[in-house]
Structure formats: C-alpha cells, structure tokens
Design an enzyme around this catalytic site. Structure first.
Site, PDB file in Angstrom:
ATOM      1  N   ASP A  52       0.870  -1.170   0.000  1.00  0.00           N
ATOM      2  CA  ASP A  52       0.000   0.000   0.000  1.00  0.00           C
ATOM      3  C   ASP A  52       0.912   1.226   0.000  1.00  0.00           C
ATOM      4  O   ASP A  52       2.067   1.140   0.423  1.00  0.00           O
ATOM      5  CB  ASP A  52      -0.882  -0.051   1.248  1.00  0.00           C
ATOM      6  CG  ASP A  52      -1.712   1.191   1.414  1.00  0.00           C
ATOM      7  OD1 ASP A  52      -2.290   1.657   0.405  1.00  0.00           O
ATOM      8  OD2 ASP A  52      -1.776   1.716   2.543  1.00  0.00           O
TER       9      ASP A  52
ATOM     10  N   ASP B  87      -0.015   5.084   0.800  1.00  0.00           N
ATOM     11  CA  ASP B  87      -0.206   6.080   1.856  1.00  0.00           C
ATOM     12  C   ASP B  87      -0.364   5.409   3.220  1.00  0.00           C
ATOM     13  O   ASP B  87      -1.245   4.581   3.418  1.00  0.00           O
ATOM     14  CB  ASP B  87      -1.438   6.934   1.539  1.00  0.00           C
ATOM     15  CG  ASP B  87      -1.338   7.557   0.139  1.00  0.00           C
ATOM     16  OD1 ASP B  87      -0.294   8.154  -0.161  1.00  0.00           O
ATOM     17  OD2 ASP B  87      -2.301   7.411  -0.638  1.00  0.00           O
TER      18      ASP B  87
HETATM   19 MG   LIG Z   1      -2.912   3.228   3.349  1.00  0.00          MG
END
Ligand SMILES: [Mg+2]
Ligand SMILES: [Zn+2]
Length: 177
Positions: free
Chosen positions: A10, A12
């Site tokens: 992932d 962010d």
């Molecule tokens: Mg995230």
C-alpha cells in the site's frame, strides 16, 4: 532474475506519511506534503536485492471525488519511483460507488499484477495500514502484514502479522540479509 513472488505495498500510510485532515489521514496531494517514513528506502532496497518484486497497489479515490487532479497522484508516484526501486504501480481511481473490481478490499489490482508478472500469490505478501488492504491480500491468497494500529476492522480478516513499520515487516520476510 526471473522473479515469481511479490511484496505488494500500500502507498499512503506504509511508504509515506498520511496528511492529517479533520482527524483523518489522507494521501499527500503535492510534494510539500510528501514524506517517507524512516527505513522505507532501506526496506525497498532490501526487497530489490531479494527474489521478490516490489509492487505498489494504491486506492486514490480523491481523484473521482474531484478533490485532487490525477496529475497530483502521478507526481507523487513519480517521486516514489525516483526514490525507491519499485517494479510496478497499480492505481484504483474509483470510489465505492463505482463498484469496481480494483478498489481494495477487492483484490483486482493484486490479481492484475499477478497475471502481468506471473506471480505466485501464495508465496507473496500484502503490506498495508488498513484492514481493507489486508482483506485484498487475503482474497488474493497472499500473506499479510498490518502496519500500525489499523482502522476499523469490521468484518475484515486478521492479518498474519502486525508490525510498526515497513522496515519491520521486510526484516521478518527477509531475515539475515
Ligand atoms: Mg494506506
Ligand atoms: Zn477501482
């Protein structure tokens, strides 16, 4: 090297810090707001030297919401590619209302990358900071790491591991290297 395994990341909240807005974390919209977590560069270079591909799978719904132009997401992704040895980046620009197959917790981005690269998903990992990331990884048949405290779990599955950072996760996957 013919890599057949991947570490799906992932973006962010795993690579870069979230920008806090009314008590909620969101993606950075510009380079001034972009800040990698400590240890991320080292962790990604460690993956690069291993037999795992490094593939980012990121939901960017604020584009469909009209809060940020698509170019902003691309500027940040280009900066990430400049700083980190990333093999591929898959982006979902949809919101829940679009009912797409790529928005995590759906596994579409992971499945697309696996088809494109010939990845063995059961020997691969998904690392995220939200339970939706974990659900996407579990649905795709990967092992999973939750970084940090996580968000609302709801009916989403438990991760295989809970860690405080990407650096810690990579040291569990690739010890003594
Ligand atoms: Mg995230
Ligand atoms: Zn999507």
């Amino acid at each position: 090297m013919n890599k057949k395994k991947a570490i799906f990341l992932d973006r962010d909240g795993v690579l870069n810090k979230l920008v806090m807005n009314n008590g909620k974390g969101r993606a950075p919209y510009n380079l001034e707001d972009f800040d990698l977590y400590p240890g991320v560069i080292e962790a990604c270079h460690k993956i690069k030297k291993s037999d795992f591909l490094t593939i980012i799978v990121t939901n960017q719904p604020d584009v469909a919401r009209g809060w940020v132009p698509r170019e902003s997401v691309e500027i940040i992704n280009n900066k990430i590619k400049e700083l980190l040895p990333i093999d591929d980046i898959k982006i979902c620009f949809h919101t829940n209302e679009d009912n797409c197959l790529c928005r995590k917790p759906m596994p579409g981005m992971i499945l697309d990358a696996a088809a494109a690269w010939g990845i063995d998903l059961k020997n691969s990992y998904m690392i995220g900071d939200r339970f939706g990331d974990i659900a996407a990884g579990v649905s795709a048949g990967c092992m999973t790491f939750l970084v940090g405290p996580g968000d609302e779990q709801g009916s989403f599955p438990e991760p295989n591991y809970k860690v405080d950072s990407l650096f810690e996760a990579v040291n569990i996957i690739l010890p003594n290297r």
